[in-house]
Design a protein around this motif. Structure first.
Motif, PDB file in Angstrom:
ATOM      1  N   LEU A 196       0.821  -1.208   0.000  1.00 22.85           N
ATOM      2  CA  LEU A 196       0.000   0.000   0.000  1.00 22.85           C
ATOM      3  C   LEU A 196       0.855   1.258   0.000  1.00 22.85           C
ATOM      4  O   LEU A 196       0.513   2.258  -0.653  1.00 22.85           O
ATOM      5  N   LEU A 197       1.998   1.237   0.699  1.00 23.18           N
ATOM      6  CA  LEU A 197       2.899   2.384   0.717  1.00 23.18           C
ATOM      7  C   LEU A 197       3.488   2.634  -0.667  1.00 23.18           C
ATOM      8  O   LEU A 197       3.605   3.791  -1.107  1.00 23.18           O
ATOM      9  N   VAL A 198       3.840   1.559  -1.359  1.00 23.95           N
ATOM     10  CA  VAL A 198       4.362   1.693  -2.718  1.00 23.95           C
ATOM     11  C   VAL A 198       3.305   2.295  -3.638  1.00 23.95           C
ATOM     12  O   VAL A 198       3.592   3.182  -4.455  1.00 23.95           O
ATOM     13  N   MET A 199       2.068   1.812  -3.507  1.00 23.51           N
ATOM     14  CA  MET A 199       0.987   2.357  -4.335  1.00 23.51           C
ATOM     15  C   MET A 199       0.760   3.827  -4.024  1.00 23.51           C
ATOM     16  O   MET A 199       0.487   4.629  -4.930  1.00 23.51           O
ATOM     17  N   LYS A 200       0.850   4.218  -2.746  1.00 25.51           N
ATOM     18  CA  LYS A 200       0.707   5.619  -2.381  1.00 25.51           C
ATOM     19  C   LYS A 200       1.823   6.452  -3.001  1.00 25.51           C
ATOM     20  O   LYS A 200       1.596   7.557  -3.498  1.00 25.51           O
ATOM     21  N   THR A 201       3.036   5.907  -3.023  1.00 29.93           N
ATOM     22  CA  THR A 201       4.170   6.617  -3.628  1.00 29.93           C
ATOM     23  C   THR A 201       3.946   6.835  -5.116  1.00 29.93           C
ATOM     24  O   THR A 201       4.194   7.925  -5.657  1.00 29.93           O
ATOM     25  N   VAL A 202       3.461   5.793  -5.789  1.00 26.99           N
ATOM     26  CA  VAL A 202       3.180   5.920  -7.227  1.00 26.99           C
ATOM     27  C   VAL A 202       2.090   6.949  -7.468  1.00 26.99           C
ATOM     28  O   VAL A 202       2.167   7.759  -8.403  1.00 26.99           O
ATOM     29  N   TRP A 262     -10.119  12.139   4.978  1.00 23.95           N
ATOM     30  CA  TRP A 262      -9.427  12.995   5.954  1.00 23.95           C
ATOM     31  C   TRP A 262      -7.969  12.582   6.097  1.00 23.95           C
ATOM     32  O   TRP A 262      -7.095  13.428   6.286  1.00 23.95           O
ATOM     33  N   ALA A 263      -7.682  11.277   5.994  1.00 20.99           N
ATOM     34  CA  ALA A 263      -6.304  10.786   6.103  1.00 20.99           C
ATOM     35  C   ALA A 263      -5.514  10.980   4.814  1.00 20.99           C
ATOM     36  O   ALA A 263      -4.305  10.725   4.794  1.00 20.99           O
ATOM     37  N   GLY A 264      -6.156  11.446   3.747  1.00 20.94           N
ATOM     38  CA  GLY A 264      -5.468  11.684   2.479  1.00 20.94           C
ATOM     39  C   GLY A 264      -5.137  10.425   1.700  1.00 20.94           C
ATOM     40  O   GLY A 264      -4.218  10.435   0.873  1.00 20.94           O
ATOM     41  N   LEU A 265      -5.876   9.345   1.939  1.00 21.74           N
ATOM     42  CA  LEU A 265      -5.583   8.067   1.289  1.00 21.74           C
ATOM     43  C   LEU A 265      -6.595   7.703   0.208  1.00 21.74           C
ATOM     44  O   LEU A 265      -6.527   6.604  -0.341  1.00 21.74           O
ATOM     45  N   TRP A 266      -7.531   8.620  -0.086  1.00 22.50           N
ATOM     46  CA  TRP A 266      -8.587   8.262  -1.037  1.00 22.50           C
ATOM     47  C   TRP A 266      -8.035   8.020  -2.443  1.00 22.50           C
ATOM     48  O   TRP A 266      -8.521   7.145  -3.166  1.00 22.50           O
ATOM     49  N   GLY A 267      -7.032   8.771  -2.843  1.00 25.84           N
ATOM     50  CA  GLY A 267      -6.421   8.562  -4.157  1.00 25.84           C
ATOM     51  C   GLY A 267      -5.788   7.182  -4.265  1.00 25.84           C
ATOM     52  O   GLY A 267      -5.896   6.507  -5.297  1.00 25.84           O
ATOM     53  N   SER A 268      -5.128   6.732  -3.206  1.00 23.59           N
ATOM     54  CA  SER A 268      -4.528   5.397  -3.203  1.00 23.59           C
ATOM     55  C   SER A 268      -5.601   4.313  -3.251  1.00 23.59           C
ATOM     56  O   SER A 268      -5.436   3.288  -3.926  1.00 23.59           O
ATOM     57  N   ILE A 269      -6.708   4.537  -2.538  1.00 24.35           N
ATOM     58  CA  ILE A 269      -7.808   3.571  -2.553  1.00 24.35           C
ATOM     59  C   ILE A 269      -8.394   3.461  -3.953  1.00 24.35           C
ATOM     60  O   ILE A 269      -8.688   2.368  -4.453  1.00 24.35           O
ATOM     61  N   ARG A 270      -8.544   4.605  -4.636  1.00 20.80           N
ATOM     62  CA  ARG A 270      -9.066   4.584  -6.001  1.00 20.80           C
ATOM     63  C   ARG A 270      -8.117   3.853  -6.944  1.00 20.80           C
ATOM     64  O   ARG A 270      -8.555   3.069  -7.795  1.00 20.80           O
ATOM     65  N   ALA A 271      -6.821   4.082  -6.773  1.00 23.54           N
ATOM     66  CA  ALA A 271      -5.843   3.389  -7.618  1.00 23.54           C
ATOM     67  C   ALA A 271      -5.873   1.882  -7.372  1.00 23.54           C
ATOM     68  O   ALA A 271      -5.797   1.081  -8.308  1.00 23.54           O
ATOM     69  N   LEU A 272      -6.004   1.485  -6.096  1.00 16.35           N
ATOM     70  CA  LEU A 272      -6.093   0.063  -5.775  1.00 16.35           C
ATOM     71  C   LEU A 272      -7.359  -0.552  -6.362  1.00 16.35           C
ATOM     72  O   LEU A 272      -7.333  -1.671  -6.905  1.00 16.35           O
ATOM     73  N   ALA A 273      -8.465   0.182  -6.278  1.00 10.82           N
ATOM     74  CA  ALA A 273      -9.728  -0.320  -6.822  1.00 10.82           C
ATOM     75  C   ALA A 273      -9.649  -0.481  -8.335  1.00 10.82           C
ATOM     76  O   ALA A 273     -10.146  -1.462  -8.894  1.00 10.82           O
ATOM     77  N   ARG A 274      -9.005   0.481  -9.014  1.00 11.08           N
ATOM     78  CA  ARG A 274      -8.856   0.368 -10.468  1.00 11.08           C
ATOM     79  C   ARG A 274      -8.049  -0.875 -10.833  1.00 11.08           C
ATOM     80  O   ARG A 274      -8.368  -1.575 -11.796  1.00 11.08           O
ATOM     81  N   GLY A 275      -7.006  -1.163 -10.051  1.00 12.63           N
ATOM     82  CA  GLY A 275      -6.211  -2.355 -10.313  1.00 12.63           C
ATOM     83  C   GLY A 275      -7.035  -3.623 -10.185  1.00 12.63           C
ATOM     84  O   GLY A 275      -6.919  -4.539 -11.014  1.00 12.63           O
ATOM     85  N   TYR A 276      -7.867  -3.699  -9.157  1.00 19.09           N
ATOM     86  CA  TYR A 276      -8.739  -4.863  -8.991  1.00 19.09           C
ATOM     87  C   TYR A 276      -9.737  -4.982 -10.147  1.00 19.09           C
ATOM     88  O   TYR A 276     -10.031  -6.085 -10.627  1.00 19.09           O
ATOM     89  N   GLU A 277     -10.289  -3.845 -10.591  1.00 15.79           N
ATOM     90  CA  GLU A 277     -11.250  -3.885 -11.698  1.00 15.79           C
ATOM     91  C   GLU A 277     -10.580  -4.403 -12.970  1.00 15.79           C
ATOM     92  O   GLU A 277     -11.172  -5.184 -13.729  1.00 15.79           O
ATOM     93  N   ILE A 278      -9.345  -3.990 -13.210  1.00 20.11           N
ATOM     94  CA  ILE A 278      -8.629  -4.461 -14.402  1.00 20.11           C
ATOM     95  C   ILE A 278      -8.393  -5.958 -14.325  1.00 20.11           C
ATOM     96  O   ILE A 278      -8.570  -6.690 -15.316  1.00 20.11           O
ATOM     97  N   ILE A 279      -8.000  -6.446 -13.151  1.00 17.19           N
ATOM     98  CA  ILE A 279      -7.766  -7.889 -12.989  1.00 17.19           C
ATOM     99  C   ILE A 279      -9.055  -8.670 -13.216  1.00 17.19           C
ATOM    100  O   ILE A 279      -9.071  -9.697 -13.921  1.00 17.19           O
TER     101      ILE A 279
END
Length: 676
Positions: free
Chosen positions: A528-534, A605-622
């Motif tokens: 998750l940290l790597v995905m946040k960095t990307v 509020w924690a600023g992680l919504w962008g990472s959650i969206r990126a993770l969700a997109r990855g799951y949708e592609i799979i």
């Protein structure tokens, strides 16, 4: 704003709605009637009906849906039908006269035939039984005739409140019964009706009905009926309204409980211990009973009312032959798929509310639905659940094959595999030209464009995955604390995979320390940290520092490859361990996604919504790749598409489809020649 057409006498309104009330208009009715408020406050269809009442006269009022049509010879029987208002049953005169319907759209395709038979059984023997002797028939949008005077003084013919009265027609029946009305059914008159003919239309309709039943379950009307009926009439009301959907929900939940129970048994080692015991060695009869019971429950019982109706109308020999033909045309596949539609939308409405009208179009058209459209419609209701059950079945097979025979596994799980196959591939199996190669290529292009498009204000869900993803979570925005809590608790089931599977790796078999489980969570946090960095790097460096951003992605890729090679090179690591790791961590990530969506405000509020969206997109592609790969493989063989068309659609449609392919090919050739 609603108005009356001076020529036809129909009442129309700005807004949705699929029906109107037959109204006898005065010679000069030509002014618009302004309703209170800035807009139509309720659902479109019941608002139309309530508004139309003021333009009617007389004592009888007939409601007609837009997909219904009368016959000339049937209209001559109206005098006899109206005479039924003068016959009293016991101490009450009828308040609603019900009539049967003739479904005339059954010859378009196999799906249209299934729906036609199902609807015919519901509007004939079903309504007959509900009216007499059960006395629990209500109003179902049929061409029923209302006692106008009775209902004008008791709230009208429709309840029009938003959301809660989505199925406004049955609430009219509830209202009539609660106010000491008497609803009957008469079969000497019928009205033609066109049902949905495509899978997507049928699914939208069933989703709307399931939403409506969820709201009925939460309504005061059902509560009051249950308290005022006697015991037998109360049970009759339950099993013919919300009880059917509740039983469907329980059936699917039972499958989940069974599979997760089996997963716990096989991962904890209890199943192996039980299998070695003397009492459980000879359990073949139990396995056969499980398999047969599941088959009957999933497929055949759904067709039993249709067989009874066809038997009464055409004879039981014809009913048996048509039943066999329906099974050959994959009726069990269709009904098992419908099971998932009813369960998803009914359960979601119970948890979060928010039922909404879903326009099906009801067009007499069967057309090819694109892959992205099918994915948008069935992703959450069928695909996610089908993949979840598939992973459960695979894990159960991997860790139980050493002490269990293949026959035992097949007997126990064959009905579940059947459900998985139907939930994953029915939308493509019943899709016209679903296995035609050129359509597959176009669908893949459209899917890539949709999944990569960014959302935003004014971007529709049909054009962007992000807009669709946000819309899929709307029910969580307005849900109560209880619904959010249940959603989080249900998401915790995905962590069972991780907890059980990490202790079955070859490198961890000798230790049962909790440290192993902690390390597995450390791996997830690193990912998750790597995905946040990307995600941060894409926002800050992709525009002005493209080289730096690409270098960062390359270094991350090299790091992952190095870790993978290191794991494979370990002395105790096997290919099965790699598969187990994937099966353990993929569901965990999906569970984290569901929890993050339920706690959207906190995650933002924690600023992680962008990472959650990126993770969700990855799951949708799979998930998209998992679904698209077998379809593309079958599309390589031309006979698959030919077989599908001839088996599932009538000859006229098949012939028209062949002609359209030929014409489409010629047009394509001419366009390419013009370009040259």
């Amino acid at each position: 704003m609603p108005y009356v057409d001076p020529k036809s006498g129909k009442v129309e309104a700005n807004g949705g709605g699929g029906g109107f009330v037959k109204a006898i208009a005065f010679p000069m009715v030509i002014y618009r009637i302004k309703l209170p408020g800035p807009a139509i406050l309720g659902e479109g269809k019941p608002e139309n009906q309530n508004h139309a009442i003021i333009f009617t006269r007389g004592e009888g009022l007939q409601t007609i849906d837009m997909n219904q049509d009368n016959y000339m010879e049937e209209a001559l029987k109206m005098r006899n039908l109206l005479q039924e208002f003068l016959k009293h049953d016991g101490v009450r005169y009828p308040s609603i006269l019900g009539v049967r319907e003739h479904i005339f759209t059954g010859s378009v395709s196999s799906l249209a035939w299934f729906m036609s038979n199902q609807e015919t059984s519901f509007v004939t023997i079903g309504q007959r039984l509900l009216a007499n002797p059960l006395k629990v028939r209500f109003h179902y949008g049929h061409p029923d005739i209302f006692d106008r005077i009775f209902h004008l003084t008791r709230g009208g013919v429709s309840k029009a409140s938003k959301i809660i009265n989505l199925s406004e027609d049955i609430f009219a029946g509830f209202n009539s019964t609660l106010r000491e009305g008497n609803i009957t059914h008469h079969e000497y008159m019928q009205v033609g009706k066109g049902r949905d003919v495509g899978l997507n239309q049928i699914s939208l309709f069933e989703a709307k009905i399931a939403n409506g039943n969820g709201e009925q379950t939460l309504s005061r009307d059902i509560y009051r009926l249950g308290h005022r009926f006697d015991f037998f009439r109360m049970l009759s009301c339950y099993f013919t309204t919300i009880g059917f959907y509740f039983s469907t929900l329980v059936t699917v939940l039972t499958v989940y409980v069974f599979l997760y129970g089996r997963l716990y048994l096989v991962l904890s080692g209890l199943e192996e211990g039980l299998a070695a015991g003397r009492r459980f060695i000879h359990n073949e009869p139990l396995q056969v009973a499980l398999a047969s019971q599941s088959f009957v429950q999933l497929g055949f019982l759904m067709a039993l009312p249709m067989m009874m109706e066809i038997g009464l109308e055409k004879g039981f020999r014809t009913a048996l032959s048509e039943f066999i033909l329906m099974q050959l045309q994959l009726a069990s596949v269709f009904f098992t798929f419908s099971l998932g539609t009813k369960t998803h939308y009914y359960g979601r409405t119970l948890l979060h509310g928010g039922a909404e009208y879903r326009g099906t179009g009801r067009g007499f058209v069967v057309f090819h639905a694109k892959f992205a459209e099918n994915y948008r419609l069935y992703s959450r209701s069928h695909f996610v659940k089908g993949i979840e059950m598939m992973i459960l079945l695979v894990v159960y097979q991997i860790f139980g094959q050493s002490y269990r025979s293949a026959a035992a596994y097949i007997f126990i799980t064959i009905s579940m595999w059947f459900m998985v196959g139907t939930w994953l591939f029915s939308p493509f199996l019943f899709n016209p030209s679903g296995f035609e190669w050129q359509k597959i290529v176009d669908d893949w292009t459209d899917w890539n464009k949709w999944i990569s498009n960014h959302g935003g204000i004014g971007v529709s869900p049909e054009r962007s995955w992000e807009s669709w993803w946000d819309k899929e979570q709307e029910h969580l925005k307005y849900s109560g604390k209880r619904g959010i809590f249940v959603e989080i608790v249900l998401a915790l089931r995905f962590f069972i995979y991780q907890y059980g599977l990490v202790y079955h790796l070859n490198i961890t078999k000798k230790t049962k320390s909790v440290l192993v489980y902690g390390i597995s969570w450390l791996v997830i946090l690193i990912v998750l940290l790597v995905m946040k960095t990307v995600s941060v790097g894409r926002r800050r460096f992709s525009a002005n520092f493209q080289l730096v951003f690409r270098l960062i992605k390359f270094l991350i890729f090299v790091t992952f490859v190095s870790i993978l090679i290191t794991l494979i090179a370990l002395p105790h690591m096997t290919v099965q361990d790699i598969i187990v790791c994937i099966l353990a961590f993929m569901p965990t990530g999906w569970g984290l996604l569901l929890i993050a969506q339920a706690c959207r405000g906190l995650v933002r509020w924690a600023g992680l919504w962008g990472s959650i969206r990126a993770l969700a997109r990855g799951y949708e592609i799979i998930m998209g790749l998992l679904l698209f790969t077998p379809i593309a493989f079958l599309a390589w063989f031309p006979f698959v598409s030919e077989f599908q068309t001839r088996m599932l659609f009538n000859q006229a449609f098949s012939r028209g489809l062949q002609i359209s392919r030929i014409l489409g090919g010629h047009k394509k050739d001419r366009s390419s020649q013009n370009k040259e």
